[in-house]
Design a protein around this motif. Structure first.
Motif, PDB file in Angstrom:
ATOM      1  N   ASN A 119       0.844  -1.209   0.000  1.00 28.30           N
ATOM      2  CA  ASN A 119       0.000   0.000   0.000  1.00 28.30           C
ATOM      3  C   ASN A 119       0.877   1.256   0.000  1.00 28.30           C
ATOM      4  N   LYS A 148       2.089   1.726  -3.354  1.00 28.92           N
ATOM      5  CA  LYS A 148       1.041   2.117  -4.306  1.00 28.92           C
ATOM      6  C   LYS A 148       0.630   3.570  -4.120  1.00 28.92           C
ATOM      7  N   TYR A 149       0.532   4.002  -2.840  1.00 26.54           N
ATOM      8  CA  TYR A 149      -0.032   5.328  -2.585  1.00 26.54           C
ATOM      9  C   TYR A 149       1.029   6.385  -2.252  1.00 26.54           C
ATOM     10  N   ASP A 204       5.064   6.228   4.400  1.00 25.54           N
ATOM     11  CA  ASP A 204       5.249   6.666   3.015  1.00 25.54           C
ATOM     12  C   ASP A 204       5.082   8.174   2.937  1.00 25.54           C
ATOM     13  N   ARG A 262     -12.741   2.015   0.115  1.00 19.82           N
ATOM     14  CA  ARG A 262     -11.624   2.734  -0.490  1.00 19.82           C
ATOM     15  C   ARG A 262     -11.892   4.219  -0.388  1.00 19.82           C
ATOM     16  N   VAL A 263     -10.816   4.994  -0.197  1.00 19.25           N
ATOM     17  CA  VAL A 263     -10.980   6.440  -0.116  1.00 19.25           C
ATOM     18  C   VAL A 263     -11.308   6.961  -1.512  1.00 19.25           C
ATOM     19  N   SER A 289      -7.669   3.501  -6.391  1.00 21.89           N
ATOM     20  CA  SER A 289      -7.381   2.144  -5.912  1.00 21.89           C
ATOM     21  C   SER A 289      -7.364   1.171  -7.088  1.00 21.89           C
ATOM     22  N   GLY A 292      -5.601  -2.160  -6.770  1.00 19.43           N
ATOM     23  CA  GLY A 292      -6.111  -2.518  -5.438  1.00 19.43           C
ATOM     24  C   GLY A 292      -7.436  -3.261  -5.521  1.00 19.43           C
ATOM     25  N   THR A 293      -7.708  -4.084  -4.493  1.00 16.78           N
ATOM     26  CA  THR A 293      -8.986  -4.799  -4.458  1.00 16.78           C
ATOM     27  C   THR A 293      -9.899  -4.260  -3.357  1.00 16.78           C
ATOM     28  N   GLY A 294      -9.341  -3.424  -2.469  1.00 16.55           N
ATOM     29  CA  GLY A 294     -10.139  -2.924  -1.346  1.00 16.55           C
ATOM     30  C   GLY A 294     -10.213  -3.922  -0.190  1.00 16.55           C
ATOM     31  N   GLY A 352      -7.163  -5.405   1.131  1.00 14.38           N
ATOM     32  CA  GLY A 352      -5.852  -5.522   1.768  1.00 14.38           C
ATOM     33  C   GLY A 352      -5.863  -5.235   3.260  1.00 14.38           C
ATOM     34  N   LEU A 353      -6.452  -4.114   3.665  1.00 11.42           N
ATOM     35  CA  LEU A 353      -6.412  -3.752   5.090  1.00 11.42           C
ATOM     36  C   LEU A 353      -7.414  -4.563   5.917  1.00 11.42           C
TER      37      LEU A 353
HETATM   38  P1  ADP Z   1      -6.730  -1.293  -1.801  1.00  4.23           P
HETATM   39  O1  ADP Z   1      -6.634  -2.645  -2.397  1.00  4.23           O
HETATM   40  O2  ADP Z   1      -7.763  -0.428  -2.453  1.00  4.23           O
HETATM   41  O3  ADP Z   1      -5.405  -0.618  -1.650  1.00  4.23           O
HETATM   42  P2  ADP Z   1      -6.787  -1.586   1.116  1.00  4.23           P
HETATM   43  O4  ADP Z   1      -7.783  -2.309   1.968  1.00  4.23           O
HETATM   44  O5  ADP Z   1      -5.379  -2.066   1.167  1.00  4.23           O
HETATM   45  O6  ADP Z   1      -7.369  -1.591  -0.353  1.00  4.23           O
HETATM   46  O7  ADP Z   1      -6.812  -0.054   1.520  1.00  4.23           O
HETATM   47  C1  ADP Z   1      -8.085   0.600   1.588  1.00  4.23           C
HETATM   48  C2  ADP Z   1      -7.944   2.044   1.136  1.00  4.23           C
HETATM   49  O8  ADP Z   1      -7.154   2.762   2.069  1.00  4.23           O
HETATM   50  C3  ADP Z   1      -7.252   2.224  -0.205  1.00  4.23           C
HETATM   51  O9  ADP Z   1      -8.152   2.120  -1.271  1.00  4.23           O
HETATM   52  C4  ADP Z   1      -6.692   3.635  -0.078  1.00  4.23           C
HETATM   53  O10 ADP Z   1      -7.710   4.565  -0.406  1.00  4.23           O
HETATM   54  C5  ADP Z   1      -6.406   3.776   1.414  1.00  4.23           C
HETATM   55  N1  ADP Z   1      -4.968   3.561   1.736  1.00  4.23           N
HETATM   56  C6  ADP Z   1      -4.395   2.431   2.228  1.00  4.23           C
HETATM   57  N2  ADP Z   1      -3.088   2.607   2.468  1.00  4.23           N
HETATM   58  C7  ADP Z   1      -2.803   3.887   2.111  1.00  4.23           C
HETATM   59  C8  ADP Z   1      -1.620   4.697   2.119  1.00  4.23           C
HETATM   60  N3  ADP Z   1      -0.442   4.202   2.520  1.00  4.23           N
HETATM   61  N4  ADP Z   1      -1.725   5.995   1.684  1.00  4.23           N
HETATM   62  C9  ADP Z   1      -2.905   6.493   1.273  1.00  4.23           C
HETATM   63  N5  ADP Z   1      -4.065   5.784   1.237  1.00  4.23           N
HETATM   64  C10 ADP Z   1      -4.020   4.501   1.652  1.00  4.23           C
END
Ligand code: ADP
Length: 264
Positions: free
Chosen positions: A163, A166-167, A191, A210-211, A216, A221-223, A225-226
């Motif tokens: 993540n 990616k971000y 990051d 997802r934000v 994403s 991204g799949t939404g 991960g977290l």
């Molecule tokens: P995704 O597969 O969309 O990355 P996650 O469950 O890993 O899904 O994360 C959910 C959302 O949290 C992401 O879509 C993103 O909007 C936000 N996000 C996660 N990690 C970060 C980061 N390091 N910086 C900014 N936004 C993040």
């Protein structure tokens, strides 16, 4: 509470004694709702790339030999990208159901978190995302083992570090630190990206939350991960903390209890 529902059962004990059993239906209703929302969301997420794949395949078939090589190549690339998206989604869906099934099984084997994180970083350095980002690792090797499932801890580290890659902004580094804090160990990943507005932070571990949906998707991204991170963390008695400053960056960290001197 508003909306709370109860069921009442009256059971006979011996003689004229009766027992009244009140159960809170609202918790069961909420779990049912979450399950059906999840199935609906997962189906929707799979249907979108599938529709694109079928659309491009049909267009290619209709074009027969009329399509020039460049158009054919472009359409095939889109089909491949969408198929990979579906593949990742299926992998993440299987992961989440596996980690949920393991939820109440406490890990009993020692795990070397520094070694696990080092392997994850090596894999990510070889990945495509790594081209624009450097990973700086400060891993304290003196940290004693914790009790854990090595494969799941690797996945937790992978999801958090990927993540950040990616971000985070292109050209900025991602920092991964492992430090001992009393009787716990902290894994923290920072990051320098756009950050996350405070109101979204409590919801990030929800499945498919997802934000910025388009962002994403565009970074693969799949939404999920977290949501996977949260489950793995809970299974290991971890504390997950997400701190972010919009415009500056994000720090995601998890602390876990270390195994005691007798390895328990
Ligand atoms: P995704 O597969 O969309 O990355 P996650 O469950 O890993 O899904 O994360 C959910 C959302 O949290 C992401 O879509 C993103 O909007 C936000 N996000 C996660 N990690 C970060 C980061 N390091 N910086 C900014 N936004 C993040």
């Amino acid at each position: 509470r508003p909306g709370q529902r109860w069921t009442m059962r009256i059971a006979a004990l011996s003689g004229s004694d009766r027992i009244i059993i009140l159960s809170d239906r609202s918790a069961i209703d909420a779990a049912d709702r979450m399950r059906s929302d999840f199935v609906a969301n997962a189906s929707h997420e799979l249907r979108t790339p599938l529709a694109a794949i079928l659309g491009y395949v049909e267009t290619l078939q209709d074009m027969n030999d009329e399509a020039d090589a460049e158009t054919r190549h472009r359409f095939l690339s889109i089909i491949e990208r969408e198929a990979r998206r579906m593949q990742q989604l299926v992998i993440d869906l299987l992961s989440i159901s596996r980690v949920e099934a393991d939820r109440f099984r406490r890990p009993t084997a020692p795990a070397d978190l520094a070694a696990i994180v080092r392997t994850t970083i090596a894999q990510l350095r070889d990945s495509e995302q790594a081209r624009a980002k450097d990973i700086m690792a400060k891993l304290d090797d003196g940290v004693q083992p914790m009790l854990g499932d090595a494969a799941q801890l690797g996945q937790l580290a992978h999801n958090i570090v990927s993540n950040a890659m990616k971000y985070g902004r292109a050209g900025t580094p991602v920092t991964v630190e492992l430090t001992r804090e009393g009787d716990r160990v902290r894994l923290s990943v920072s990051d320098q990206g756009d950050g996350i507005p405070a109101e979204h932070i409590p919801r990030l571990t929800e499945r498919f939350y997802r934000v910025d949906e388009a962002r994403s998707r565009s970074v693969g991204g799949t939404g999920l991960g977290l949501a996977i991170v949260k489950h793995i963390s809970e299974r290991h008695q971890g504390q997950l903390d997400i701190a972010s400053e919009p415009g500056k960056g994000t720090r995601v960290s998890v602390t876990f209890p270390l195994a005691g001197p007798d390895g328990t």
